[in-house]
Design a protein around this motif. Structure first.
Motif, PDB file in Angstrom:
ATOM      1  N   SER A   1      36.266  81.874 -19.962  1.00  0.00           N
ATOM      2  CA  SER A   1      37.016  82.748 -20.860  1.00  0.00           C
ATOM      3  C   SER A   1      37.913  83.723 -20.102  1.00  0.00           C
ATOM      4  O   SER A   1      39.080  83.901 -20.450  1.00  0.00           O
ATOM      5  N   ILE A   2      37.397  84.331 -19.043  1.00  0.00           N
ATOM      6  CA  ILE A   2      38.190  85.349 -18.340  1.00  0.00           C
ATOM      7  C   ILE A   2      39.166  84.746 -17.330  1.00  0.00           C
ATOM      8  O   ILE A   2      40.153  85.388 -16.956  1.00  0.00           O
ATOM      9  N   SER A   3      38.922  83.504 -16.889  1.00  0.00           N
ATOM     10  CA  SER A   3      39.814  82.885 -15.895  1.00  0.00           C
ATOM     11  C   SER A   3      40.879  82.007 -16.528  1.00  0.00           C
ATOM     12  O   SER A   3      41.891  81.693 -15.899  1.00  0.00           O
ATOM     13  N   GLY A   4      40.627  81.572 -17.779  1.00  0.00           N
ATOM     14  CA  GLY A   4      41.575  80.681 -18.433  1.00  0.00           C
ATOM     15  C   GLY A   4      41.421  79.228 -18.035  1.00  0.00           C
ATOM     16  O   GLY A   4      42.262  78.397 -18.382  1.00  0.00           O
ATOM     17  N   VAL A   5      40.347  78.896 -17.315  1.00  0.00           N
ATOM     18  CA  VAL A   5      40.083  77.513 -16.898  1.00  0.00           C
ATOM     19  C   VAL A   5      39.008  76.932 -17.811  1.00  0.00           C
ATOM     20  O   VAL A   5      38.003  77.585 -18.076  1.00  0.00           O
ATOM     21  N   ARG A   6      39.229  75.713 -18.284  1.00  0.00           N
ATOM     22  CA  ARG A   6      38.252  75.101 -19.181  1.00  0.00           C
ATOM     23  C   ARG A   6      36.875  74.995 -18.516  1.00  0.00           C
ATOM     24  O   ARG A   6      36.779  74.716 -17.326  1.00  0.00           O
ATOM     25  N   LYS A   7      35.841  75.204 -19.325  1.00  0.00           N
ATOM     26  CA  LYS A   7      34.470  75.149 -18.813  1.00  0.00           C
ATOM     27  C   LYS A   7      34.164  73.791 -18.192  1.00  0.00           C
ATOM     28  O   LYS A   7      33.545  73.706 -17.113  1.00  0.00           O
ATOM     29  N   ALA A   8      34.615  72.715 -18.824  1.00  0.00           N
ATOM     30  CA  ALA A   8      34.365  71.364 -18.293  1.00  0.00           C
ATOM     31  C   ALA A   8      35.024  71.186 -16.930  1.00  0.00           C
ATOM     32  O   ALA A   8      34.465  70.544 -16.039  1.00  0.00           O
TER      33      ALA A   8
END
Length: 487
Positions: free
Chosen positions: A285-292
């Protein structure tokens, strides 16, 4: 006549050697040569087939900058090869799979630049960068029948000895960068144990130090050569080293029937130490990178969160420059610093555990000059709040928000055996709400006699105060199924 001789010599020196053809490979048992050798391998192979002298090319005044990572790797490969049937067999296999390295390189691309840098930093042979390809086809989650794990195929005892952490949250053998450090430490150790002979060290990495030492001792007793190619080793190990040597040969010679991958000569990913236990959902959420995407890049993490004891370092899909200039980094991993007397970029880099280039990137500086009173951004992890998710609370949230019901304040006095989970279950509220209403953290120990505040839906009847028998009943319902399953 003398002028003609000089002209002929110059012509010989300027003639460019032809790229090897399939016929060259077919005749490799007689003509396999390398254009570059190392002192260590010349020494280790001196007892077997004689190696042709290396052709010395005139030095170029200024070398062009290498922009391709695989070209950088290829130009630094240096092991000498002995022409033999085992090597020929592996060469023919690779030539029958011309796209092999292109395909596997896609899996390696997030990590390969970091591995090359680490090998060069340690002044080790560049052939070692090919080892994860030979070991596992560069599969970070590979597990062998002998329980070796990861791209470098480390067994648990070796990994532990060379500093790899393994627990229910994290397996460092699946962490490519962490396992790279351990594997290179192990290979350096084996290189010393085998008196500088890299082929013996590589064989020991595959089959064990003791087995290779016994094979060497056996040949010495029988008056035979102790060169790797003459040792009696298990079939897997006997074919293991030729796999690496053949791959090295094909890259060096740029064989037309074997495709060399292309990768930019810079890091496609950047490691970042979060500095505390984190959950992948919050980090996404804070980095903008998808969790997957985070999980795929960081297969060493086995659960949704990092271990309480660390490590908390994560690989992000950004180049160093992109990461440092991102809002995510500048907001959470930098702070301002006012330049004082005697400060230099070098001293600031040492103080804040970063590099001069990072400070310049963070501040868009072109020069190394700084002045007293200048305000700079420097790398410094900010204090986060809690980066964990309470999975006891349902992850499903209603899309349409209902109007908040009227509530009334209710007081609950803590009894022996009470816990936040038991209280939340009885009053049908979330643990998170209990924590917020009473300004507690999840690890807080509840002391009997302390009063908790609850905000409950307004009703005609005040809810009954829970007693110990209610909690005992709840506990029994939880324990009974587990007890039956254990039996």
């Amino acid at each position: 006549m003398i002028g003609l001789l000089i002209l002929l010599l110059c012509a010989c020196q300027s003639t460019k050697p032809k790229a090897p053809t399939q016929q060259d490979v077919a005749a490799i048992s007689q003509s396999l040569l390398l254009t570059q050798t190392t002192k260590e391998n010349l020494k280790s192979n001196s007892e077997s087939t004689e190696i042709a002298p290396v052709k010395v090319l005139p030095e170029v005044a200024k070398k062009p900058k290498i922009t391709d990572l695989w070209l950088r790797i290829s130009t630094k490969l240096s092991f000498a090869n002995d022409p033999n049937e085992r090597l020929k067999k592996r060469l023919n296999w690779y030539l029958s799979q011309p796209n092999y390295l292109v395909s596997v390189s896609k899996r390696a691309s997030p990590y390969l630049y970091h591995i090359v840098e680490e090998i060069e930093r340690r002044n080790l042979p560049m052939e070692l960068v090919l080892l994860p390809f030979v070991e596992s086809d560069f599969r970070p989650e590979a597990v062998s029948s002998e329980h070796a794990v990861g791209a470098w195929q480390l067994v648990n005892a070796t990994a532990y000895h060379f500093g790899i952490t393994t627990d229910r949250w994290y397996d460092g053998r699946k962490d490519v960068l962490a396992s790279t450090h351990a594997a290179l430490e192990y290979l350096s150790y084996l290189h010393k144990r085998f008196n500088g002979n890299w082929l013996h060290a590589l064989a020991a990495y595959n089959s064990g130090e003791g087995r290779v030492k016994k094979a060497i001792a056996r040949n010495k007793r029988r008056g035979k050569s102790t060169n790797f190619w003459h040792l009696s080793l298990p079939k897997e190990t006997a074919e293991y080293v030729p796999k690496l040597m053949a791959l090295s040969y094909l890259l060096q010679t740029e064989h037309p029937n074997f495709k060399r991958p292309k990768l930019p000569n810079y890091a496609l990913t950047s490691p970042l130490d979060i500095g505390q236990q984190f959950d992948f959902s919050i980090l996404a959420s804070i980095s903008g990178v998808r969790k997957a995407a985070l999980h795929k890049l960081n297969p060493g993490y086995l659960l949704h969160e990092s271990s309480p004891n660390g490590p908390h370092k994560i690989l992000l899909p950004f180049s160093e420059q992109s990461l440092i200039k991102s809002d995510f980094f500048q907001r959470y991993f930098s702070q301002t610093y006012t330049v004082r007397s005697n400060d230099t970029l070098y001293r600031l880099a040492q103080r804040f555990n970063t590099s001069i280039s990072n400070i310049k990137l963070l501040n868009n500086k072109q020069s190394d000059m700084i002045r007293i009173g200048e305000v700079l951004k420097v790398k410094q992890t900010q204090k986060f709040g809690n980066l964990l998710v309470d999975y006891k609370i349902s992850p499903y949230v209603a899309k349409v928000q209902q109007p908040k019901p009227l509530t009334m304040e209710f007081h609950h006095t803590i009894n022996d055996g009470d816990s936040l989970w038991k209280i939340s279950k009885h009053y049908k509220v979330s643990v998170k709400d209990l924590l917020v209403w009473n300004e507690l953290n999840a690890n807080k120990v509840l002391k009997p006699g302390k009063v908790l505040i609850l905000h409950l839906p307004k009703a005609n009847e005040t809810p009954k105060k829970p007693n110990k028998s209610v909690f005992l009943s709840d506990l029994e319902q939880l324990v009974k199924p587990e007890t039956r399953s254990n039996r």
